[in-house]
Write an enzyme that holds these catalytic residues in place. Structure first.
Site: not given
Length: 216
Positions: A195-196
């Site tokens: 999720r970066l």
């Protein structure tokens, strides 16, 4: 009690591509064209589909999926019924956003800006490029208005088909045409692991595009 207890566990770890400030184009229209070309080449389902979000005079938002029909140096063009709900929203509040999502490429584009109607000749040209049935449909459907039944719509379609049957060219309804969204903010989102995600945003300030990275 949750009606869909399992959806919170649905997740995908994105890892196909990356996006950085150095590699993107200097302006968002060029960058968008590059991504759209890649999307079409990848045979993504409905590559031109976008969520158009508007706000009415009471500040109430609404959204719907429409199709992008052109991109120019000025912005993004789509066509619709001016008397529709979105048309009424844009008449009182000429600001809107567009959201493209291409899950096959793990990409998203968000566009914000002002909206205005395109010149009549552009609307005429696109209207007459559409299939005849779609041209007649623009006359037959009072978009966003209540109707009594499907039959009412089909009767109207048959009536207009008969009315225009002998004409070499079907006239464009005055209530139907194009809009141009001129962007002042465009964000490109590339899915990344854990999720970066990569988020690169263009913001228009004093007629110059400024590029920055946003935290995911």
């Amino acid at each position: 009690m949750s009606l869909l207890p399992n959806i919170a566990a649905i997740r995908k770890n994105y890892a196909m591509e990356s996006l950085n400030e150095v590699s993107v184009a200097k302006d968002p229209i060029t960058q968008f064209k590059s991504w759209m070309d890649e999307t079409i080449a990848a045979q993504v389902n409905e590559p031109t589909a976008m969520v158009l979000s508007t706000v009415n005079s009471s500040g109430r938002p609404s959204a719907r999926v429409v199709l992008l029909k052109d991109v120019t140096t000025d912005g993004f063009i789509f066509f619709t019924n001016y008397n529709s709900r979105k048309g009424h929203d844009l008449q009182v509040n000429p600001f809107a956003s567009l959201t493209f999502f291409w899950p096959e490429l793990e990409r998203q584009v968000r566009v914000e800006g002002t909206i205005q109607k395109v010149p009549a000749e552009i609307s005429d040209s696109y209207f007459h490029s559409r299939p005849v049935g779609s041209q007649i449909g623009a006359w037959a459907s009072p978009q966003s208005q209540p109707i009594t039944s499907r039959e009412e719509l089909e009767i109207a379609d048959a009536d207009y088909t008969k009315r225009f049957g002998d004409l070499p060219v079907i006239p464009r309804p005055e209530h139907w045409g194009g809009y141009l969204l001129e962007p002042d903010r465009v964000e490109f989102w590339q899915g990344r692991p854990n999720r970066l995600h990569d988020r690169i945003v263009y913001e228009l300030q004093e007629n110059q595009w400024h590029i920055k990275r946003l935290a995911p």
